[in-house]
Design a protein around this motif. Structure first.
Motif, PDB file in Angstrom:
ATOM      1  N   ASN A 422      75.051 -62.465   6.103  1.00  0.00           N
ATOM      2  CA  ASN A 422      76.176 -62.686   5.203  1.00  0.00           C
ATOM      3  C   ASN A 422      75.631 -63.055   3.819  1.00  0.00           C
ATOM      4  N   LYS A 423      75.917 -62.224   2.821  1.00  0.00           N
ATOM      5  CA  LYS A 423      75.305 -62.390   1.497  1.00  0.00           C
ATOM      6  C   LYS A 423      75.715 -63.700   0.821  1.00  0.00           C
ATOM      7  N   ARG A 424      76.959 -64.113   1.027  1.00  0.00           N
ATOM      8  CA  ARG A 424      77.379 -65.394   0.444  1.00  0.00           C
ATOM      9  C   ARG A 424      76.562 -66.541   1.021  1.00  0.00           C
ATOM     10  N   GLU A 425      76.362 -66.492   2.338  1.00  0.00           N
ATOM     11  CA  GLU A 425      75.592 -67.549   2.991  1.00  0.00           C
ATOM     12  C   GLU A 425      74.134 -67.517   2.544  1.00  0.00           C
ATOM     13  N   ALA A 426      73.581 -66.292   2.402  1.00  0.00           N
ATOM     14  CA  ALA A 426      72.193 -66.158   1.959  1.00  0.00           C
ATOM     15  C   ALA A 426      72.011 -66.720   0.546  1.00  0.00           C
ATOM     16  N   ALA A 427      72.957 -66.413  -0.330  1.00  0.00           N
ATOM     17  CA  ALA A 427      72.896 -66.932  -1.699  1.00  0.00           C
ATOM     18  C   ALA A 427      72.945 -68.448  -1.704  1.00  0.00           C
ATOM     19  N   LYS A 428      73.806 -69.010  -0.851  1.00  0.00           N
ATOM     20  CA  LYS A 428      73.936 -70.465  -0.776  1.00  0.00           C
ATOM     21  C   LYS A 428      72.643 -71.112  -0.291  1.00  0.00           C
ATOM     22  N   VAL A 429      72.017 -70.510   0.713  1.00  0.00           N
ATOM     23  CA  VAL A 429      70.759 -71.037   1.249  1.00  0.00           C
ATOM     24  C   VAL A 429      69.680 -71.053   0.173  1.00  0.00           C
ATOM     25  N   LEU A 430      69.650 -70.007  -0.653  1.00  0.00           N
ATOM     26  CA  LEU A 430      68.636 -69.908  -1.710  1.00  0.00           C
ATOM     27  C   LEU A 430      68.998 -70.703  -2.957  1.00  0.00           C
ATOM     28  N   GLY A 431      70.191 -71.268  -2.983  1.00  0.00           N
ATOM     29  CA  GLY A 431      70.602 -72.051  -4.136  1.00  0.00           C
ATOM     30  C   GLY A 431      70.917 -71.205  -5.356  1.00  0.00           C
ATOM     31  N   LEU A 432      71.374 -69.980  -5.129  1.00  0.00           N
ATOM     32  CA  LEU A 432      71.683 -69.062  -6.217  1.00  0.00           C
ATOM     33  C   LEU A 432      73.183 -68.801  -6.270  1.00  0.00           C
ATOM     34  N   SER A 433      73.677 -68.528  -7.466  1.00  0.00           N
ATOM     35  CA  SER A 433      75.067 -68.097  -7.590  1.00  0.00           C
ATOM     36  C   SER A 433      75.178 -66.688  -7.027  1.00  0.00           C
ATOM     37  N   ARG A 434      76.401 -66.311  -6.671  1.00  0.00           N
ATOM     38  CA  ARG A 434      76.575 -64.986  -6.081  1.00  0.00           C
ATOM     39  C   ARG A 434      76.169 -63.883  -7.054  1.00  0.00           C
ATOM     40  N   SER A 435      76.530 -64.053  -8.313  1.00  0.00           N
ATOM     41  CA  SER A 435      76.200 -63.012  -9.302  1.00  0.00           C
ATOM     42  C   SER A 435      74.684 -62.871  -9.461  1.00  0.00           C
ATOM     43  N   THR A 436      73.985 -64.012  -9.553  1.00  0.00           N
ATOM     44  CA  THR A 436      72.520 -63.964  -9.675  1.00  0.00           C
ATOM     45  C   THR A 436      71.895 -63.334  -8.442  1.00  0.00           C
TER      46      THR A 436
END
Length: 446
Positions: A422-436
């Motif tokens: 799940n891309k939203r979850e992956a972004a959250k784990v990496l501490g990145l905004s969704r756009s970044t």
């Protein structure tokens, strides 16, 4: 006409007993040794004079001859752990006029390796165990654990030492490291191998149903209405996968099973005795959960005395080619592509990947590559994009620092997506905004 038995003198009978079987023992109805041949005495480092008349369990380690005398049931091709090795033994009750007056036992294989090489039929029979409607067959044994690295050799040696005991065992390791395989290996090498191996995934069963699943239930007359997994495992092994996800309320009940060997089914006010061994598996250290209040301290200290730490695949690369080739040959035999081979550059690409999904991920990638290959050679192009990314480690080649950083960043993103699709979850784990995160995915062609 004279019968054969009339023509056999006592000296001839003794000669047969000494040589017909390599090791041979006879006990009376009190399980005291009546006869034991010389070769068995040599192995046991005793003399016949010292052994005869003694209880068999005082002379032969882990003997089960007394069980045969008590129950009248034969043990055929039964594993017997003695002096650090497993052997196979037959044990048969002796009856006179329908009454059990003793038993005799013989060793048919002195080494389990010989058994596996010479008797696949016996092995198949040993694997057929009844464990109830939701139980599973033991399919993994110690020799199925691939690898000869120091860490794996050490774990195998520990398993051989602890298997004969009833000690609870905690298996720690990341997802995909094969924790159930190690658990089944312990069960298979134990004296419980002919009894059930029952698995319960504590994370897969909703908390409100876990008690019913484990302990079962009874009606108003104490009649069992539903048999729980613990009862299904009677005499055998209960494997609790993802133990860290067990609710605190259930941990109290599990502690009672470990300490007192009793359970209370739902609806019952009576404690029922159970005879099981518990093996638990976790993918994160229980000590961390204990410190955060999610795992009971008393249960932690009760269950962690024997702990097997299964290393992730990236930490046992000495075993990598052996494991890869095993999955490869297993798959091509199934698919029928026996002329297929792995290109050297493909093997190198596989080695450079960090395998966050461990052995399970490697197996899936190899299977997919075999199916996706049209020619005779598996090329890197059929591997998943995340795997085709090079090693996340800087290898000291001609890359610039910026190139090395970008390579590392791309591999981290690939690994994260493998673990968190799940891309939203992956972004959250990496501490990145969704756009970044989406920009970086586009940059690295994910």
């Amino acid at each position: 006409m004279t019968s054969v038995t009339d023509r056999l003198t006592e000296s001839v009978l003794l000669e047969i007993l000494e040589n017909a079987f390599q090791w041979f023992v006879v006990v009376d109805k009190e399980s005291n040794i009546l006869y034991i041949n010389e070769e068995y005495c040599k192995f046991l480092e005793t003399t016949r004079e010292e052994a005869i008349g003694k209880p068999v369990n005082e002379v032969i380690e882990n003997s089960r001859m007394h069980e045969v005398v008590e129950t009248g049931e034969e043990h055929v091709a039964s594993p017997h752990f003695i002096k650090g090795n497993y052997m196979l033994a037959n044990r048969v009750p002796v009856r006179v006029d329908g009454e059990i007056v003793g038993a005799f036992g013989s060793v048919i294989f002195r080494d389990m390796n010989d058994w596996h090489n010479l008797s696949s039929q016996v092995r198949t029979t040993m694997e057929k165990i009844k464990i109830g409607q939701t139980a599973e067959k033991t399919t993994f044994q110690l020799q199925d654990i691939l690898g000869s690295s120091d860490s794996i050799r050490s774990i195998k040696e520990t398993i051989q030492m602890i298997a004969p005991s009833d000690l609870p065992v905690l298996i720690q390791g990341e997802s995909g490291t094969g924790k159930e395989m190690f658990a089944q290996s312990i069960h298979y090498l134990s004296n419980r191998s002919e009894k059930p191996f029952v698995k319960v995934n504590c994370a897969a069963i909703p908390a409100e149903f876990l008690e019913l699943e484990l302990f079962g239930s009874v009606g108003s007359t104490e009649q069992i209405q539903r048999k729980g997994r613990i009862h299904q495992a009677e005499g055998g092994t209960l494997f609790l996968d993802d133990l860290g996800d067990m609710p605190l309320s259930m941990q109290v009940k599990l502690l009672r099973v470990l300490q007192e060997g009793t359970i209370e089914p739902i609806g019952s006010h009576n404690a029922n005795k159970v005879n099981i061994r518990i093996i638990a598996a976790v993918n994160q250290p229980l000590k961390n959960l204990m410190e955060s209040g999610k795992f009971r301290e008393d249960l932690y200290y009760r269950i962690h005395a024997v702990t097997l730490q299964i290393p992730p695949l990236r930490q046992r690369m000495d075993d990598f080619e052996e494991i890869t080739n095993h999955f490869f040959h297993e798959t091509i035999a199934t698919v029928g592509k026996r002329n297929l081979s792995i290109a050297p550059e493909t093997m190198q690409t596989l080695k450079e990947y960090s395998w966050p999904g461990n052995v399970r991920e490697l197996q899936n990638v190899i299977q997919a590559a075999v199916y996706l290959t049209n020619g005779d050679v598996i090329e890197p192009s059929v591997l998943p994009q995340g795997v085709r990314a090079k090693s996340r480690y800087y290898t000291g080649n001609t890359q610039t620092l910026q190139q090395a950083i970008e390579q590392l960043e791309g591999n981290i993103i690939a690994e994260t997506l493998q673990m968190y699709p799940n891309k939203r979850e992956a972004a959250k784990v990496l501490g990145l905004s969704r756009s970044t995160f989406y920009e970086k995915m586009k940059k690295y062609e994910f």
